[in-house]
Write an enzyme that holds these catalytic residues in place. Structure first.
Site, PDB file in Angstrom:
ATOM      1  N   TYR A  45      37.383  17.092 128.526  1.00 54.85           N
ATOM      2  CA  TYR A  45      36.322  17.955 128.726  1.00 54.85           C
ATOM      3  C   TYR A  45      36.706  19.488 129.381  1.00 54.85           C
ATOM      4  O   TYR A  45      36.446  20.482 128.932  1.00 54.85           O
ATOM      5  CB  TYR A  45      35.158  17.381 129.102  1.00 54.85           C
ATOM      6  CG  TYR A  45      33.891  18.429 129.332  1.00 54.85           C
ATOM      7  CD1 TYR A  45      33.044  18.746 127.903  1.00 54.85           C
ATOM      8  CD2 TYR A  45      33.448  19.037 130.541  1.00 54.85           C
ATOM      9  CE1 TYR A  45      31.868  19.568 128.280  1.00 54.85           C
ATOM     10  CE2 TYR A  45      32.090  19.728 130.438  1.00 54.85           C
ATOM     11  CZ  TYR A  45      31.531  20.148 129.280  1.00 54.85           C
ATOM     12  OH  TYR A  45      30.498  20.943 129.446  1.00 54.85           O
ATOM     13  N   SER A  89      31.072  25.608 131.547  1.00 53.47           N
ATOM     14  CA  SER A  89      30.830  24.362 132.540  1.00 53.47           C
ATOM     15  C   SER A  89      31.875  24.671 133.630  1.00 53.47           C
ATOM     16  O   SER A  89      32.878  25.141 133.535  1.00 53.47           O
ATOM     17  CB  SER A  89      31.160  22.931 131.934  1.00 53.47           C
ATOM     18  OG  SER A  89      31.353  21.946 133.039  1.00 53.47           O
TER      19      SER A  89
END
Length: 390
Positions: A215, A202
């Site tokens: 995250y 990501s």
């Protein structure tokens, strides 16, 4: 002797240099007041890059005889990847958390007998080892051509101070340690086949997205591990690629109930003093912004699936792939623009918060009242001085 696709690539570099040079000239000449034209120039350059790379890519490798192991196939990228690879003729090993869930049943119903479903929680070492044994038994003397590390989770959301330690540990356990466990376990099979490792990461692992500290930290650890692995496996002939997708509707992204439960759990778990400093309305706004961002995410997963296939079959796969619109431009701004500008761009792009934490709002109100009081005192003192002079 140069390959057939080398010359056009150098032509691309020359053209891109002209575009970027012109953009930088505009920056210096206008002192950053031409943001829209600049974005247009860079967007055109990114489109030109994609078009040239697509046209100049060499022929792909054959599919026949190749086996690929894909994690996290219950839904999203993993499920779509398993279907696509099966349709192309790969032998696919697809992991799911629950063999009786809708995602697993859909794969069983729609895919060929060349797809094997395995129930695997990648955070459980015994299940990982059992999956390895099952895969070896199916492959026989062959090695494993590809490992697609897709399984991941985004636990909760919010400011770094508000994120629970269990959220940080939960993200690290799945996104980093789980992927690490799978990769280490299957590396002997991948080295045997001189195969591929493709990891779905990501942009949050490279850039400081607001409210995604837990995250993002897990993906940052994953990115560094993957980059290190790329260098170490080069002598073995194993190619390692990282895919960085833009915003897509996957997993729990569009599950309203899930986000409401996460929000409720966070409110109940915070210390009263911390909840007072930030305010429930501040945290509710964050939840609503996340839900709005999820609703606007792209439901078409095909750009990411196409990129995974490309990384598996390209004779010379790239170290990093940007999958989806705007990612290349985002990384360009992050790398080459001043931090203050790239940070502002990221905040405007992702979380457009209007509320400040409650304690800061109170402080701002106090400072404003104090300022008004001081101004009144200054006015009174000035009037007194005038009277004295008279």
């Amino acid at each position: 002797m140069m390959d057939d696709y080398t010359l056009p690539f150098w032509i691309y570099l020359v053209v891109l240099s002209v575009f970027v040079g012109g953009a930088m000239k505009k920056i210096l000449a206008s002192h950053l007041t031409t943001a829209p034209p600049l974005v247009a120039w860079l967007g055109l350059a990114c489109c030109l890059y994609s078009a040239v790379r697509t046209r100049t890519s060499p022929a792909t490798l054959p599919v026949r005889g190749k086996a690929v192991f894909v994690t996290g196939c219950d839904s999203g990228f993993g499920k779509a990847t398993a279907k696509q690879l099966d349709a192309m003729g790969f032998e696919v090993f697809a992991t799911v958390l629950d063999l009786s869930a809708d995602g697993a049943r859909d794969l069983q119903r729609t895919c060929s007998t060349h797809l094997t479903l395995l129930q695997v929680d990648i955070t459980q070492p015994q299940q990982v080892q059992q999956a390895l044994l099952d895969t070896k038994a199916k492959l026989g003397p062959r090695g494993l051509w590809g490992l697609v590390n897709n399984a991941g989770v985004c636990v909760n959301f919010g400011d770094a101070e508000l994120s629970l330690m269990s959220n940080y540990r939960g993200c690290m356990e799945v996104n980093f340690f789980g992927t690490l466990s799978i990769t280490k376990s299957f590396l002997p099979l991948l080295r045997q086949a001189r195969g591929r490792i493709v990891t779905i990461s990501s942009p949050a692992g490279d850039q400081p997205f607001p409210c995604l500290a837990a995250y993002g930290a897990s993906k940052a650890a994953l990115n560094l591990f993957t980059d290190t692995l790329r260098h170490e496996l080069e002598p073995w002939g194993v190619h390692v690629s990282t895919i960085l997708p833009s915003s897509y509707k996957t997993g729990q992204a569009s599950n309203h109930t899930y986000w409401e439960q996460q929000h409720k759990q966070l409110l109940q778990s915070l210390a009263p003093a911390l909840l007072e400093d930030y305010g429930e309305d501040y945290m509710t706004e964050t939840k609503e912004l996340f839900q709005s961002h999820a609703r606007q995410a792209n439901p078409d997963l095909s750009p990411v699936i196409h990129t995974i296939v490309q990384a598996l079959l390209s004779p010379q796969p790239q170290a990093r792939y940007f999958a989806g619109p705007g990612i290349g431009l985002m990384y360009f701004i992050h790398r080459y623009f001043p931090f203050s500008l790239s940070n502002r761009f990221l905040q405007k792009l992702f979380m457009k918060k209007k509320l400040m934490p409650r304690a800061l709002r109170k402080q701002s109100g106090f400072d404003l009242n104090l300022g008004l009081h001081n101004n009144n005192n200054n006015t009174d003192n000035a009037e007194e001085e005038k009277l004295k002079q008279l």
